[in-house]
Design an enzyme around this catalytic site. Structure first.
Site, PDB file in Angstrom:
ATOM      1  N   THR A   7      -0.653  -1.462  -1.066  1.00 50.71           N
ATOM      2  CA  THR A   7      -1.373  -1.135   0.181  1.00 50.71           C
ATOM      3  C   THR A   7      -2.367  -2.260   0.401  1.00 50.71           C
ATOM      4  O   THR A   7      -2.744  -2.936  -0.550  1.00 50.71           O
ATOM      5  CB  THR A   7      -2.143   0.208   0.056  1.00 50.71           C
ATOM      6  OG1 THR A   7      -1.230   1.292   0.198  1.00 50.71           O
ATOM      7  CG2 THR A   7      -3.247   0.402   1.086  1.00 50.71           C
ATOM      8  N   ASP A  15      -2.050   8.873   2.046  1.00 56.14           N
ATOM      9  CA  ASP A  15      -3.463   8.952   2.450  1.00 56.14           C
ATOM     10  C   ASP A  15      -3.881   7.836   3.408  1.00 56.14           C
ATOM     11  O   ASP A  15      -4.841   7.991   4.171  1.00 56.14           O
ATOM     12  CB  ASP A  15      -4.354   8.871   1.203  1.00 56.14           C
ATOM     13  CG  ASP A  15      -4.154   7.547   0.466  1.00 56.14           C
ATOM     14  OD1 ASP A  15      -2.985   7.189   0.199  1.00 56.14           O
ATOM     15  OD2 ASP A  15      -5.153   6.863   0.179  1.00 56.14           O
ATOM     16  N   GLY A  72      -3.772   3.966  -3.754  1.00 51.95           N
ATOM     17  CA  GLY A  72      -3.416   4.732  -4.941  1.00 51.95           C
ATOM     18  C   GLY A  72      -2.458   5.865  -4.618  1.00 51.95           C
ATOM     19  O   GLY A  72      -1.823   5.864  -3.558  1.00 51.95           O
TER      20      GLY A  72
HETATM   21  N1  ASP Z   1      -1.972   5.152  -1.002  1.00 52.96           N
HETATM   22  C1  ASP Z   1      -0.658   4.719  -0.640  1.00 52.96           C
HETATM   23  C2  ASP Z   1       0.189   5.927  -0.354  1.00 52.96           C
HETATM   24  O1  ASP Z   1       0.077   6.925  -1.045  1.00 52.96           O
HETATM   25  C3  ASP Z   1      -0.001   3.888  -1.670  1.00 52.96           C
HETATM   26  C4  ASP Z   1      -0.903   2.921  -2.375  1.00 52.96           C
HETATM   27  O2  ASP Z   1      -1.994   2.644  -1.953  1.00 52.96           O
HETATM   28  O3  ASP Z   1      -0.507   2.412  -3.409  1.00 52.96           O
HETATM   29  O4  ASP Z   1       1.000   5.852   0.517  1.00 52.96           O
END
Ligand code: ASP
Length: 342
Positions: A210, A241, A262
């Site tokens: 992300t 998120d 995350g």
């Molecule tokens: N937060 C992102 C999601 O859950 C993925 C990430 O940031 O690694 O889509």
């Protein structure tokens, strides 16, 4: 007699013109002083390129490339801020650069969902008026962060999704591309690899990525934004998120600007970005401890792995992760830097 009147007239005119000239000189001076004092004002920018798991021993040379790319983006934002740009413009501009950079999981180079397609999410929030915009599951809008900005600035809504979002963006003149545009050879190869061993790799912690940006501008305004392809092999239609205001992104001039990365499901359930702002505003916590408490006490590496970048209204920066690494870079009026593992 007539002559002396004429002389008096000339004298008065001369004095009037001189005083006008002095007045405008004074205005100019006041203007310059205002500009100078705004140049003295603090600014801060922090960006991230995802948090997760990476082995420094095997990724050394590639890490240098990541650092170079992160530095270029943060430097661009820093220049904009020095020239007096608005926080929300800096957030959009920096995230567009990260979306165009195939190293990161956002825009071009996004990870693929279980159908082998790129499904993109983004959000942006302006701390000055707490206006916000978001899109989820777009397939053809080249810059999802600009789509989020378009929702915020030009629609009556906060959140658009899927085909409706892409159609609206195309009507509003945002650049459209073929869905395949986003898919790089590296992501396709990795997806094929995963397909072979999918049953063995259901651990979502191996699928992070992300990009995000949080900014304090020289007028004292905050903004934050986040853009992602989500988690790889995600169920199509899944929304993480990143585009959810209060979960992956939040900004309020009263407290701070936050962008998260995350395991999205945990970040949604714990309203992570908003919780950090609320802890500061209503609980009197400092930025760094609010971020720490949420990442390590509310969440943890097993239930809510990831990281947070944040900037507060006083220009303090926090960049923390409960995973082994997070790509991140920052610049303020006094320092700048790029880090991965620390
Ligand atoms: N937060 C992102 C999601 O859950 C993925 C990430 O940031 O690694 O889509």
């Amino acid at each position: 007699m007539k002559r002396s009147y004429k002389f008096l007239w000339y004298l008065v005119s001369f004095m009037f013109i001189t005083s006008c000239a002095q007045q405008s000189e004074t205005d100019k001076t006041i203007h310059e002083i205002t500009e100078e004092s705004s140049e003295d004002n603090k600014f801060a920018i922090v960006i991230h390129g995802g948090a997760g798991y990476r082995n420094p021993a095997t990724n050394g040379p590639e890490d240098e490339l990541y650092k170079e790319h992160l530095y270029r983006v943060v430097h661009h934002g820093e220049q904009m801020l020095k020239e007096g740009a608005k926080a929300v413009d800096v957030v959009e501009a920096c995230i567009r650069l990260l979306e165009d950079d195939s190293l990161f999981n956002a825009g071009l180079g996004a990870v693929l969902n279980a159908q082998g397609k790129a499904e993109l999410d983004a959000s942006i929030m302006n701390g000055a008026d707490r206006n916000a915009g978001a899109v989820a599951g777009v397939h053809t809008t080249r810059h999802p962060i600009s789509a989020a900005r378009m929702v915020m600035d030009s629609s009556k809504h906060v959140f658009l999704s899927g085909d409706g979002a892409d159609t609206y963006m195309s009507q509003m003149g945002l650049e459209q591309v073929e869905p395949e545009f986003f898919i790089t050879g590296k992501r396709r190869a990795w997806w094929n690899e995963q397909l072979k061993k999918r049953e063995k790799d259901e651990n979502p912690d191996n699928k992070h990525g992300t990009v995000g940006c949080a900014v304090l501008d020289r007028s004292g305004h905050l903004a934050a934004g986040t853009s992602t392809g989500g988690m790889s092999n995600k169920q199509w239609g899944r929304i993480g998120d990143s585009p959810v205001i209060g979960a992956g992104t939040y900004a309020d001039d009263k407290s701070c600007a936050v962008s998260c990365t995350g395991h999205g499901e945990y970040f949604i359930r714990n309203a992570v970005a908003y919780q950090i702002a609320a802890r500061m505003q209503f609980g009197g916590e400092q930025l760094d401890s609010a971020v720490h408490n949420v990442l390590f006490k509310v969440l943890n590496e097993k239930a809510g792995s990831g990281g947070v970048i944040a900037v507060d209204k006083d220009g303090n920066i926090s960049m923390q992760h409960n995973t082994p690494m997070m790509f991140r870079a920052w610049a303020t009026d006094v320092e700048e830097g790029v880090l991965i593992y620390e």
